[in-house]
Structure formats: structure tokens, C-alpha cells
Design an enzyme around this catalytic site. Sequence first.
Site, PDB file in Angstrom:
ATOM      1  N   LYS A  71       0.795  -1.237   0.000  1.00 19.24           N
ATOM      2  CA  LYS A  71       0.000   0.000   0.000  1.00 19.24           C
ATOM      3  C   LYS A  71       0.831   1.292   0.000  1.00 19.24           C
ATOM      4  CE  LYS A  71      -4.255  -1.828   1.955  1.00 19.24           C
ATOM      5  NZ  LYS A  71      -5.332  -1.669   2.953  1.00 19.24           N
ATOM      6  N   ASN A  92      -4.758   2.189  -1.930  1.00 20.95           N
ATOM      7  CA  ASN A  92      -5.320   0.836  -2.086  1.00 20.95           C
ATOM      8  C   ASN A  92      -6.053   0.666  -3.413  1.00 20.95           C
ATOM      9  OD1 ASN A  92      -7.703   2.311  -1.503  1.00 20.95           O
ATOM     10  ND2 ASN A  92      -8.683   0.410  -0.891  1.00 20.95           N
ATOM     11  N   ASP A 107      -9.930   2.984   1.330  1.00 20.16           N
ATOM     12  CA  ASP A 107     -10.131   2.343   2.642  1.00 20.16           C
ATOM     13  C   ASP A 107     -10.813   3.327   3.598  1.00 20.16           C
ATOM     14  OD1 ASP A 107      -9.075  -0.222   2.291  1.00 20.16           O
ATOM     15  OD2 ASP A 107      -7.038   0.422   2.731  1.00 20.16           O
ATOM     16  N   GLY A 131      -4.060   1.029  18.357  1.00 20.68           N
ATOM     17  CA  GLY A 131      -3.091   0.651  17.337  1.00 20.68           C
ATOM     18  C   GLY A 131      -2.440   1.871  16.714  1.00 20.68           C
ATOM     19  N   GLY A 133      -0.445   1.257  13.545  1.00 24.87           N
ATOM     20  CA  GLY A 133       0.116   0.735  12.297  1.00 24.87           C
ATOM     21  C   GLY A 133      -0.422   1.537  11.122  1.00 24.87           C
ATOM     22  N   ALA A 135      -3.082   1.073   9.176  1.00 25.16           N
ATOM     23  CA  ALA A 135      -4.525   1.327   9.190  1.00 25.16           C
ATOM     24  C   ALA A 135      -4.865   2.399  10.231  1.00 25.16           C
ATOM     25  CB  ALA A 135      -5.284   0.034   9.475  1.00 25.16           C
TER      26      ALA A 135
HETATM   27  P1  NAP Z   1       0.137  -3.070  10.919  1.00 25.12           P
HETATM   28  O1  NAP Z   1       0.612  -1.860  10.221  1.00 25.12           O
HETATM   29  O2  NAP Z   1       0.958  -4.311  10.916  1.00 25.12           O
HETATM   30  O3  NAP Z   1      -0.150  -2.646  12.464  1.00 25.12           O
HETATM   31  C1  NAP Z   1      -0.413  -3.600  13.437  1.00 25.12           C
HETATM   32  C2  NAP Z   1      -0.839  -2.933  14.739  1.00 25.12           C
HETATM   33  O4  NAP Z   1      -1.212  -3.986  15.660  1.00 25.12           O
HETATM   34  C3  NAP Z   1       0.243  -2.122  15.437  1.00 25.12           C
HETATM   35  O5  NAP Z   1      -0.334  -1.060  16.131  1.00 25.12           O
HETATM   36  C4  NAP Z   1       0.830  -3.134  16.428  1.00 25.12           C
HETATM   37  O6  NAP Z   1       1.431  -2.564  17.575  1.00 25.12           O
HETATM   38  C5  NAP Z   1      -0.433  -3.843  16.862  1.00 25.12           C
HETATM   39  N1  NAP Z   1      -0.127  -5.158  17.402  1.00 25.12           N
HETATM   40  C6  NAP Z   1       0.204  -6.267  16.703  1.00 25.12           C
HETATM   41  N2  NAP Z   1       0.402  -7.304  17.541  1.00 25.12           N
HETATM   42  C7  NAP Z   1       0.197  -6.818  18.817  1.00 25.12           C
HETATM   43  C8  NAP Z   1       0.227  -7.389  20.108  1.00 25.12           C
HETATM   44  N3  NAP Z   1       0.515  -8.672  20.294  1.00 25.12           N
HETATM   45  N4  NAP Z   1      -0.076  -6.602  21.166  1.00 25.12           N
HETATM   46  C9  NAP Z   1      -0.387  -5.287  20.990  1.00 25.12           C
HETATM   47  N5  NAP Z   1      -0.455  -4.690  19.789  1.00 25.12           N
HETATM   48  C10 NAP Z   1      -0.161  -5.444  18.710  1.00 25.12           C
HETATM   49  O7  NAP Z   1      -1.293  -3.546  10.372  1.00 25.12           O
HETATM   50  P2  NAP Z   1      -2.399  -2.636   9.613  1.00 25.12           P
HETATM   51  O8  NAP Z   1      -2.164  -2.701   8.162  1.00 25.12           O
HETATM   52  O9  NAP Z   1      -2.478  -1.334  10.311  1.00 25.12           O
HETATM   53  O10 NAP Z   1      -3.739  -3.496   9.871  1.00 25.12           O
HETATM   54  C11 NAP Z   1      -4.305  -3.580  11.166  1.00 25.12           C
HETATM   55  C12 NAP Z   1      -5.622  -4.350  11.118  1.00 25.12           C
HETATM   56  O11 NAP Z   1      -6.582  -3.671  10.321  1.00 25.12           O
HETATM   57  C13 NAP Z   1      -5.475  -5.752  10.505  1.00 25.12           C
HETATM   58  O12 NAP Z   1      -6.185  -6.638  11.319  1.00 25.12           O
HETATM   59  C14 NAP Z   1      -6.150  -5.630   9.156  1.00 25.12           C
HETATM   60  O13 NAP Z   1      -6.750  -6.852   8.767  1.00 25.12           O
HETATM   61  C15 NAP Z   1      -7.215  -4.579   9.441  1.00 25.12           C
HETATM   62  N6  NAP Z   1      -7.657  -3.875   8.210  1.00 25.12           N
HETATM   63  C16 NAP Z   1      -8.942  -4.062   7.783  1.00 25.12           C
HETATM   64  C17 NAP Z   1      -9.392  -3.425   6.631  1.00 25.12           C
HETATM   65  C18 NAP Z   1     -10.813  -3.635   6.171  1.00 25.12           C
HETATM   66  O14 NAP Z   1     -11.108  -3.363   5.002  1.00 25.12           O
HETATM   67  N7  NAP Z   1     -11.705  -4.044   7.024  1.00 25.12           N
HETATM   68  C19 NAP Z   1      -8.529  -2.599   5.914  1.00 25.12           C
HETATM   69  C20 NAP Z   1      -7.216  -2.408   6.374  1.00 25.12           C
HETATM   70  C21 NAP Z   1      -6.785  -3.058   7.535  1.00 25.12           C
HETATM   71  P3  NAP Z   1       3.011  -2.201  17.556  1.00 25.12           P
HETATM   72  O15 NAP Z   1       3.133  -0.919  16.788  1.00 25.12           O
HETATM   73  O16 NAP Z   1       3.370  -2.052  18.985  1.00 25.12           O
HETATM   74  O17 NAP Z   1       3.718  -3.338  16.887  1.00 25.12           O
END
Ligand code: NAP
Length: 290
Positions: A71, A92, A107, A131, A133, A135
Site C-alpha cells: 500500500k 489501495n 479504505d 493501534g 500501524g 490502518a
Molecule cells: P500493521 O501496520 O501491521 O499494524 C499492526 C498494529 O497492531 C500495530 O499497532 C501493532 O502494535 C499492533 N499489534 C500487533 N500485535 C500486537 C500485540 N501482540 N499486542 C499489541 N499490539 C499489537 O497492520 P495494519 O495494516 O495497520 O492493519 C491492522 C488491522 O486492520 C489488521 O487486522 C487488518 O486486517 C485490518 N484492516 C482491515 C481493513 C478492512 O477493510 N476491514 C482494511 C485495512 C486493515 P506495535 O506498533 O506495537 O507493533
Amino acid sequence: MKINGKTTTCGLIGNPVEHTLSPVIHNNLAKMLGDNLVYVPFLVENEALEDAVKGGHALHIRGMNVTVPHKSAVIPHLCAIDSLAEKIGAVNTLVYQKDGYKGYNTDMSGLLRAMKTEGIRIKDENVLLLGAGGAARAVAYLCAAEGAKKIYICNRTLQKAEEIAAEIGEQVEGASLVALKYEEMEELTETSFLAIQCTSVGLHPNVSDVVLADGPVYDKIHTGVDLIYRPYETQFMKHVKAHGGKTMNGLKMLLYQGIIAYELWNDCTVSETQADSILQMMKEEMGIYE
Ligand code: NAP
């Protein structure tokens, strides 16, 4: 549908792509709207991203969705970028132009449209964003741009939350963002929150995991939105419900990001009735019968 010499191709680039629901959205929209269009997933490795974008353009692929992990990495390979996508730093959706692809972020517009259909508003709300990350960053921008009163960004790695708070504070005039750790949440003095769960904690198969442990803070959450849709009801949503709050999962966000992409590719409008039919098809594909 009958594939012939006039069939338009659209697709998804990402890695992995085998569990995607996007073909359900786009191929059924094409059927419903009578468009001669086919949508296929393409597995693209990191090192092949530039070739994939250039190749897609050479093949006149009208539009592509972009998913994890491309992305942000796709941005240097575009001929233009929509201002919202540029501010968010993630694309996206690619739309064919003469000189290459223009990148969009549907998104966030998808999440906003999904929340509106559920009667969930952001304006003047105190938002708890879980969070920091990719998203979460985009959702923080959306909340700031939509006029949230205050945005608390909670993350395991505090520094990432602080960076987002600082960046978006600069980008959106009048926005109020604060970074904090999960443990500090109980100290907040506000009594009512819209919470948006943007971590990957609780994703299938780790369905009993939750980033925010059950506790008094859930009493203050009037609405809990989880971006996750597998499982259909996350542990976070279960806690919100148990404390009397309303919930929404990420399936409608996925639906509307797809619909907005389809509208951009085909210069059309998808009605709410058509959107509802596609949502039912996505649920059937997931084995959800309510
Ligand atoms: P990402 O950039 O990998 O970010 C992951 C986040 O989760 C970070 O804040 C990370 O914290 C936290 N995390 C992961 N493992 C953890 C743990 N064990 N304890 C505490 N915090 C934890 O992922 P992303 O792309 O932002 O996506 C996040 C979620 O959104 C995913 O589940 C994805 O499927 C969902 N999403 C859904 C849609 C939709 O269309 N519905 C679209 C986009 C994303 P740290 O920074 O501390 O590592």
C-alpha cells in the site's frame, strides 16, 4: 458472464491474496450492473511490484486494488496520487490513466461510508484509537479530518503513536491528538468514547486475543468499531457489547472500499440496495448466516 474481446480487466495485487473477498465484490457488481468486466487476484512479490504496475498498465488493466504489503511501496510507481491518499501515505486503488496509474485511498472513504450506514458519527466524538500501524494512521487522519473532538492513540509501541499524533496534528488544523499506552487509558477523565480497533490482535485464528483487556474502560465505550472481519465478531466487540455498547466489524469497510474503487473505475454509482446484496454475498462466502 461471457468473456470476449471487449471484456475489461481489473484486479488485486498483494501478497498473500488467496483469501481475498474482493473478487466477490467486483465480479458480482459487474454482473449486477451489466458491465463486461472481470476481476482477478494477482500474487505480487515485493521485488516485482514495479514490474506488476507497469505490466498492468501495458495490459490496459483498468483498475487494481492494492493490499498488504504494497500500500505504501506502490506510491513511487504511480503517475499521480489523490491528495487524501498522499496525506495518508497509503494507496489501495489504482485507476488507469494515459501515462500510468493514479492512486487513491478508498479504505478511509469506505470506512466513513460504512460507519454512516450504521449511524456512527465521528464529529465531536472523543475517539479511542487502538493501534498505530498503517490502518490506524489512516483512521487517525480520517477522525481528525472529520472533526473528532479529541483522538487518543493507544499503542504497545508508544513511539509510533506519538509519531502519528505529531504528524496528523500538523496536517489537520485544529485537530487534538494524544498518544498513550493501554495502561494509561483508565486515567482518562472523559466518560464517553467511540473506540476504533485498528490492531491485528484478535484476527483469525487467534480469536480469543484482545488488545484491550476487559475492564472499567469498556463502560465508557458507547460504540466499538473493529477493522477486523475474520472472525465476524471479535473479542473486542464481545467486550464492548457485554458492557452495553454498539459494535461494527470491518466487513462493511471492505465492502465500501471496493464499491468506491468500482465507482472510480467505471464512473458509476452503486445504490445502497445493491451494496446490501453484495454484503450478503460476502457473508455467504464467509459462511455467515444471520
Ligand atoms: P500493521 O501496520 O501491521 O499494524 C499492526 C498494529 O497492531 C500495530 O499497532 C501493532 O502494535 C499492533 N499489534 C500487533 N500485535 C500486537 C500485540 N501482540 N499486542 C499489541 N499490539 C499489537 O497492520 P495494519 O495494516 O495497520 O492493519 C491492522 C488491522 O486492520 C489488521 O487486522 C487488518 O486486517 C485490518 N484492516 C482491515 C481493513 C478492512 O477493510 N476491514 C482494511 C485495512 C486493515 P506495535 O506498533 O506495537 O507493533
